[in-house]
Design an enzyme around this catalytic site. Structure first.
Site, short mmCIF file in Angstrom:
data_model
loop_
_atom_site.label_atom_id
_atom_site.label_comp_id
_atom_site.label_asym_id
_atom_site.label_seq_id
_atom_site.Cartn_x
_atom_site.Cartn_y
_atom_site.Cartn_z
N ARG A 55 0.86 -1.19 0.00
CA ARG A 55 0.00 0.00 0.00
C ARG A 55 0.89 1.24 0.00
O ARG A 55 2.12 1.14 0.13
CB ARG A 55 -1.01 0.01 1.17
CG ARG A 55 -0.62 -0.63 2.44
CD ARG A 55 0.37 0.08 3.32
NE ARG A 55 0.13 1.49 3.42
CZ ARG A 55 1.07 2.38 3.54
NH1 ARG A 55 2.34 2.01 3.60
NH2 ARG A 55 0.80 3.67 3.61
N GLY A 56 0.24 2.40 -0.11
CA GLY A 56 0.99 3.63 -0.33
C GLY A 56 1.08 3.83 -1.83
O GLY A 56 1.46 2.90 -2.56
N ALA A 57 0.74 5.05 -2.30
CA ALA A 57 0.56 5.26 -3.74
C ALA A 57 1.76 4.82 -4.59
O ALA A 57 1.59 4.03 -5.54
CB ALA A 57 0.22 6.73 -3.99
N ARG A 98 -7.90 -0.54 -6.50
CA ARG A 98 -8.17 0.61 -5.62
C ARG A 98 -8.31 1.86 -6.50
O ARG A 98 -7.54 2.04 -7.44
CB ARG A 98 -7.01 0.82 -4.61
CG ARG A 98 -6.88 -0.32 -3.62
CD ARG A 98 -5.89 0.01 -2.52
NE ARG A 98 -6.45 0.92 -1.53
CZ ARG A 98 -5.73 1.49 -0.55
NH1 ARG A 98 -4.43 1.28 -0.48
NH2 ARG A 98 -6.31 2.28 0.33
N GLN A 205 -1.90 2.75 9.99
CA GLN A 205 -0.62 2.78 9.25
C GLN A 205 0.43 3.62 9.99
O GLN A 205 1.63 3.35 9.86
CB GLN A 205 -0.84 3.38 7.85
CG GLN A 205 -1.61 2.50 6.89
CD GLN A 205 -3.09 2.81 6.90
OE1 GLN A 205 -3.64 3.25 7.91
NE2 GLN A 205 -3.76 2.58 5.80
N ASP A 246 -2.35 10.68 -2.42
CA ASP A 246 -2.78 9.62 -3.34
C ASP A 246 -3.18 10.17 -4.69
O ASP A 246 -3.11 9.48 -5.70
CB ASP A 246 -3.90 8.80 -2.72
CG ASP A 246 -3.34 7.95 -1.60
OD1 ASP A 246 -3.13 8.49 -0.50
OD2 ASP A 246 -3.03 6.77 -1.85
N ASN A 256 -5.52 12.40 0.44
CA ASN A 256 -4.58 11.57 1.20
C ASN A 256 -5.39 10.83 2.26
O ASN A 256 -6.61 11.02 2.38
CB ASN A 256 -3.46 12.43 1.81
CG ASN A 256 -2.35 11.58 2.41
OD1 ASN A 256 -1.86 10.65 1.76
ND2 ASN A 256 -1.95 11.85 3.64
N LYS A 257 -4.71 10.00 3.02
CA LYS A 257 -5.37 9.16 4.03
C LYS A 257 -6.37 9.96 4.85
O LYS A 257 -6.12 11.11 5.25
CB LYS A 257 -4.30 8.54 4.92
CG LYS A 257 -4.79 7.65 6.04
CD LYS A 257 -5.73 6.56 5.59
CE LYS A 257 -5.18 5.69 4.48
NZ LYS A 257 -6.23 4.84 3.85
#
Ligand code: MRU
Length: 366
Positions: A55-57, A98, A205, A246, A256-257
Site C-alpha cells: 500500500r501507499g501510492a 483501488r 498505518q 494519493d 490523502n489518508k
C-alpha cells in the site's frame, strides 16, 4: 516465511526475475511479523493491493508494474493482437483494485504504452521491454523520493518538530518514502528532528508502519492518537506537517489518508505549514479539483473489529469508512515534488512543475 533483520533493510516491492513473481512484505502483519510473500497470479496481485498487503501510492504503482509484467510474460502467444487483448484484460483488472491512488493507473498506463508503441516488434521483445519499464519505474521512484527529500529538507531546520499522518514512508515507496524523505535525509545529516506520527485510524498505518520504520531507523519519533494533533501543535512542538498523497488535482486539492484534512485544518489554526510531498506520478492534471477525485469506501469491519481483540461497536451499527479525504488547496503551504516546490496558486505552479519535467526529459533524450 518470517524474518528478523531491521525493517529498513527490506525492499518494499521487488521483482523475482527467475521465479516470475512480485515479492512484497505483507504489511498487514507489521510490526509483529515480517512475512515476505510472492505474488504470481492476477488474483494474488489484485488481493495484495486491495487488502493493503502492499500500500501507499508509489508502492502500489511499482507493484502493479511488476504485476502486469509477470502476467504479460505468462501469456503464451506470438500473435500481437492476441497478446494485446490479454494484456488489456489483465491491466484493467489490476487497475480496479483501488480507485484513489492515481499511481496505479499511471504505472499501468506506462506499461500499456510499451505494448502499444512497439506493435512492430515480436511478443518476446515486447515482454523484455515490459520488464525493463517495470524496473525503470522502481528505479525512478528511488530518485524521486530522494529528490523530494532534498526539497523538503530545505523547508525545515535542525531540531524542528515534524508531524506526519498515515505512512508515506519507505514502506509506501521503493526507498526513503515521500513525507519521510526529508526526515531520513535530516537523520543522515544530524538534524535531530522530533517526529510525531499520528496512529491513523482505522488501519493504523501510522502506529504499525510509520512509527515502526522511523524508530527502527533511529529517528526520535513519538506516536500520538489521531485526536492529539491539536495538543502537540498548541504546545508548540510542531514546526511543519509533512504528508504524502494519493492524488493531487490540477488546482492543488489533495486526496490523502482519511484525517489529513483534519490535521491541515488544525495546523492552520496554529500557523503550522502543511507540505504535501508529491511525486509528479501522483499529480493528476486531468482531475480539475478535489471534488472530482473518487474516494475509496472500505468495509465497515475495518472500523468495528479489525485490530481489536473483541468487536468494539454494536452489531448492525451504521459505519462510514472513507479511506481518504481531500485537503483543500488553501490549507496547503506547498506541494513538494521532484521538480521543485509548487506554491499557490497551484493551477499555475503545478503546470510549471510539469514544464520542468518535460524539459528534463527532452534534455535527457538529446
Ligand atoms: O490506504 P493506504 O495505506 O494505501 O494510504 C496511504 C496514504 O494515504 C499515503 O499517505 C499515500 O499513499 C502516500 S504514500 C507515499
Amino acid at each position: 516465511m518470517s524474518e528478523t533483520k531491521n525493517i529498513m533493510e527490506y525492499e518494499t516491492v521487488e521483482l523475482d526475475e527467475q521465479e516470475k513473481a512480485v515479492v512484497i512484505i505483507d504489511q498487514t502483519k507489521l510490526p509483529g511479523r515480517t512475512e515476505i510473500i510472492r505474488l504470481k497470479s492476477a488474483q494474488e496481485i489484485w488481493n495484495a493491493i486491495y487488502l493493503l498487503q502492499v500500500r501507499g501510492a508509489p508502492a502500489i504503482g511499482v507493484a502493479a508494474a511488476f504485476g502486469i509484467y509477470v502476467l504479460a510474460d505468462a501469456v503464451e502467444t506470438d500473435d500481437y493482437d492476441a497478446f494485446l487483448t490479454e494484456f488489456t484484460k489483465q491491466k484493467e483488472y489490476l487497475d480496479s483494485a483501488r480507485p484513489t491512488a492515481v499511481n496505479l493507473s499511471w504505472a499501468l498506463g506506462r506499461m500499456e504504452n510499451v505494448v502499444l508503441e512497439n506493435r512492430g516488434k515480436s511478443v518476446a521483445e515486447i515482454k523484455e521491454l515490459l520488464k525493463k519499464e517495470s524496473i525503470g519505474i522502481k528505479e525512478e521512484d528511488i530518485w524521486v523520493c530522494r529528490t523530494i527529500g532534498e526539497y523538503g529538507l530545505s523547508l525545515v531546520k535542525p531540531g524542528d518538530g515534524i508531524l506526519t499522518h498515515c505512512n508515506a514512508g519507505q514502506l509506501a515507496t521503493s526507498k526513503y518514502g515521500t513525507a519521510t524523505a526529508p526526515i531520513y535525509l535530516g537523520q543522515e545529516r544530524g538534524y535531530h528532528f522530533r517526529v510525531f506520527a499520528d496512529e491513523t485510524r482505522p488501519l493504523l498505518q501510522g502506529a504499525r508502519l510509520t512509527s515502526y520504520e522511523l524508530h527502527s531507523a533511529g529517528v526520535d519519533v513519538t506516536l500520538i492518537c489521531d485526536n492529539m494533533s491539536a495538543t502537540v501543535m498548541k504546545n508548540g512542538w510542531v514546526n511543519a506537517v509533512f504528508v504524502g498523497c494519493d492524488r493531487v488535482a490540477a488546482n492543488g486539492d489533495t486526496a490523502n489518508k482519511i484525517g489529513t484534512s483534519v490535521v491541515a485544518t488544525v495546523a492552520k489554526r496554529y500557523n503550522v505549514p502543511v507540505y504535501i510531498c508529491a511525486p509528479t506520478s501522483t499529480i493528476d492534471m486531468n482531475t480539475a479539483t478535489g471534488a472530482d477525485i473518487h474516494i475509496e469506501q472500505r468495509p465497515a469491519e475495518e472500523v468495528t473489529e479489525m485490530w481489536y481483540k473483541e468487536r468494539m461497536a454494536p452489531e448492525g451499527v451504521k459505519v462510514f469508512n472513507p479511506a481518504f479525504d481531500v485537503t483543500d488547496n488553501d490549507l496547503i503551504a506547498g506541494i513538494v515534488t521532484e521538480y521543485g516546490i509548487a506554491r499557490a496558486p497551484y493551477t499555475e505552479s503545478l503546470q510549471e512543475i510539469f514544464r520542468k519535467k518535460e524539459a528534463a526529459k527532452a534534455a535527457k533524450q538529446k
